[in-house]
Design an enzyme around this catalytic site. Structure first.
Site, mmCIF file in Angstrom:
data_model
loop_
_atom_site.group_PDB
_atom_site.id
_atom_site.type_symbol
_atom_site.label_atom_id
_atom_site.label_comp_id
_atom_site.label_asym_id
_atom_site.label_seq_id
_atom_site.Cartn_x
_atom_site.Cartn_y
_atom_site.Cartn_z
ATOM 1 N N ASP A 15 38.665 44.787 38.986
ATOM 2 C CA ASP A 15 37.499 44.198 39.647
ATOM 3 C C ASP A 15 37.685 44.442 41.134
ATOM 4 O OD1 ASP A 15 35.627 42.587 40.877
ATOM 5 O OD2 ASP A 15 35.873 40.914 39.473
ATOM 6 N N ASP A 56 31.622 43.126 36.040
ATOM 7 C CA ASP A 56 32.080 43.430 37.401
ATOM 8 C C ASP A 56 33.395 44.199 37.423
ATOM 9 O OD1 ASP A 56 33.863 41.455 36.670
ATOM 10 O OD2 ASP A 56 33.372 40.084 38.301
ATOM 11 N N ASP A 57 33.830 44.719 36.275
ATOM 12 C CA ASP A 57 35.080 45.474 36.221
ATOM 13 C C ASP A 57 34.823 46.972 36.152
ATOM 14 O OD1 ASP A 57 37.323 43.398 35.936
ATOM 15 O OD2 ASP A 57 35.777 42.688 34.566
ATOM 16 N N GLY A 107 54.814 52.575 41.994
ATOM 17 C CA GLY A 107 55.199 53.325 40.791
ATOM 18 C C GLY A 107 54.240 53.222 39.633
ATOM 19 N N TYR A 232 44.957 30.812 40.287
ATOM 20 C CA TYR A 232 43.766 31.443 39.726
ATOM 21 C C TYR A 232 43.176 32.459 40.697
ATOM 22 C CZ TYR A 232 39.257 32.321 37.737
ATOM 23 O OH TYR A 232 38.167 32.964 37.223
ATOM 24 N N LYS A 235 39.658 36.294 36.244
ATOM 25 C CA LYS A 235 40.199 36.447 34.895
ATOM 26 C C LYS A 235 40.628 37.868 34.641
ATOM 27 C CE LYS A 235 40.669 32.768 32.562
ATOM 28 N NZ LYS A 235 41.865 32.427 31.820
ATOM 29 N N ASP A 290 27.375 33.034 34.560
ATOM 30 C CA ASP A 290 28.265 34.210 34.734
ATOM 31 C C ASP A 290 28.622 34.863 33.396
ATOM 32 O OD1 ASP A 290 28.202 33.895 37.424
ATOM 33 O OD2 ASP A 290 30.320 33.384 37.668
ATOM 34 N N TYR A 358 46.030 26.739 35.374
ATOM 35 C CA TYR A 358 46.048 27.963 36.166
ATOM 36 C C TYR A 358 44.762 28.143 36.973
ATOM 37 C CZ TYR A 358 50.026 28.871 33.219
ATOM 38 O OH TYR A 358 51.234 28.765 32.584
HETATM 39 P P1 13P Z 1 35.753 37.860 36.989
HETATM 40 O O1 13P Z 1 37.187 37.661 36.587
HETATM 41 O O2 13P Z 1 35.013 38.716 36.043
HETATM 42 O O3 13P Z 1 35.656 38.318 38.401
HETATM 43 O O4 13P Z 1 35.038 36.458 36.887
HETATM 44 C C1 13P Z 1 35.364 35.457 37.742
HETATM 45 C C2 13P Z 1 34.680 34.205 37.336
HETATM 46 O O5 13P Z 1 35.331 33.243 37.035
HETATM 47 C C3 13P Z 1 33.227 34.190 37.308
HETATM 48 O O6 13P Z 1 32.697 32.971 36.894
HETATM 49 MG MG MG Z 2 34.750 39.316 39.746
HETATM 50 MG MG MG Z 3 35.394 40.661 35.487
#
Ligand code: 13P
Ligand code: MG
Ligand code: MG
Ligand code: 13P
Length: 379
Positions: A15, A56-57, A107, A232, A235, A290, A358
């Site tokens: 991300d 978003d990745d 590496g 945190y 994710k 989200d 976390y």
């Molecule tokens: P991402 O890990 O996809 O960036 O999401 C973060 C998040 O908690 C959105 O609610």
């Molecule tokens: Mg994100």
């Molecule tokens: Mg993501």
């Protein structure tokens, strides 16, 4: 003796920044990834590639002959993510460089933020591959479908019908808290396997091999960013590579677990359960709360070290969830997501306390800590 030529499939994701919150990878970042991949292919670092996104990745699928954890290939991915993150910073995109947890490359990208699934194979006569990438979820979210694909005869007819699959499959399971790994063999150790991998927040299937010849058939990312960073930081949206047909589950059996939705950890702020929604690339973007958490599946054939390509040299990619056959799973995900959202911040919509440890809720709890007084009569 001449060693057989091997092909490596590397799926590395990060991300690096998103348009409008944690929603989607925007075009300018794609352009940077495409340019770097194109240059690397021209220089012979990789053979060919496909760039895509899971929400978003940013996902780099690269084929080469350099083996797993190769420093040159990993550096290419790292530099690409860095450059895309700089662009995201310029554009003031959201969460620019979110998953780049370390400042200098050392590496390989494992443990540095990006997620990695890699598989080195000796190409069979025809080698169908399905790669998966999910957003708003976490390591361990593939335990359930991997179990269904490689150990559940009610999902995979081949476990019953194909004589080459009767030997069963071996699962490598990583304990993400204690950094240990164990191999369990199915069908003999099915119950032991389930005892572990049902705890999706802790155990994650990292690899699967066919029992009689150790043929590699699945590889998935198991990193947990919160465990790397100690706090945190978003994710660890996972990726995985599976191999299909001819003594392995058919592509259709690999996709069958996604005909229904199932619940995964990682929705909103990485702190909620959510129903996983299989989508085509056109819908690979997260919106409602989200989410809901989404997964894409891309099919390809490996051919002489490359993704088999068309006459123009373009890799041929099948967008497998872009199909009405998964419409019911999508509808279920929306409906079950709505039910969970009605519960707001009440469990089980929100993750349990071990997982919340976390997240940023720790700061809130710390703030309240001094205001707790002992109950009368319990002094
Ligand atoms: P991402 O890990 O996809 O960036 O999401 C973060 C998040 O908690 C959105 O609610
Ligand atoms: Mg994100
Ligand atoms: Mg993501
Ligand atoms: P293979 O054994 O050639 O993989 O074919 C299985 C099949 O019929 C898929 O539905």
């Amino acid at each position: 003796m001449l060693l057989p030529k091997k092909t490596t499939i590397s799926l590395i994701k990060c991300d690096v920044g998103s348009l409008a919150g944690h929603h989607v990878v925007p075009k300018p970042l794609f352009k940077i990834a495409e340019k770097n991949m194109e240059n690397a292919a021209a220089q012979g670092i990789i053979n060919n590639y496909f760039v895509f996104n899971a929400g978003d990745d940013l996902e780099l699928l690269m084929l080469h002959e350099k083996g797993e954890q190769n420093p040159i290939v990993h550096k290419l991915a790292w530099n690409t993510f860095k450059e895309a993150a700089d662009k995201a910073l310029d554009l003031k995109l959201y969460g620019a460089g979110q998953d780049l947890l370390k400042s200098a490359f050392s590496g390989n990208v494992c443990g540095m933020g990006p997620g990695v699934a890699e598989m080195e194979i000796e190409e069979r006569g025809a080698d169908p591959i399905v790669v998966f990438a999910a957003d708003k979820t976490s390591a361990g979210s593939f335990n359930y479908p991997l179990f269904r694909m490689f150990a559940d005869p009610m999902n995979t007819a081949g476990l019953v019908i194909d004589p080459h699959m009767l030997c069963g499959f071996k699962f490598d399971v990583v304990d993400t808290i204690e950094n240990k790994v164990i191999t369990l063999k199915c069908p003999e150790e099915t119950y032991e396997l389930l005892a572990l991998i049902g705890t999706v927040g802790r155990y994650a299937v990292s690899r699967i091999r066919r029992a009689d010849d150790d043929l590699i058939c699945a590889s998935s990312s198991v990193s947990k960013l919160s465990l790397i960073a100690g706090k945190y930081v978003g994710k660890d949206d996972p990726v995985m590579i599976t191999r299909a047909q001819h003594g392995l589950p058919a592509v259709g059996e690999i996709l069958a677990p996604f005909m229904q939705t199932y619940f995964v950890m990682g929705w909103m702020r990485g702190s909620h359960w959510g129903p996983l929604m299989p989508v085509g690339l056109k819908d690979s973007r997260c919106t409602a709360f989200d989410g809901p958490p989404r997964i894409v599946a891309l099919g390809l054939q490996v051919s002489n070290g490359r993704i088999a390509s068309d006459d123009e040299g373009k890799p041929m990619i099948a967008d497998l969830f872009d199909d009405p056959a998964f419409a019911l799973a999508r509808e279920e995900a929306v409906k079950e997501g709505n039910t969970l959202r009605r519960m707001g911040e009440f469990e089980p919509a929100r993750l349990g306390p071990e997982e919340m440890e976390y997240t940023t809720i720790q700061t809130v709890l710390k703030k309240l800590d001094k205001r707790f007084t002992t109950l009368k009569g319990q002094e």
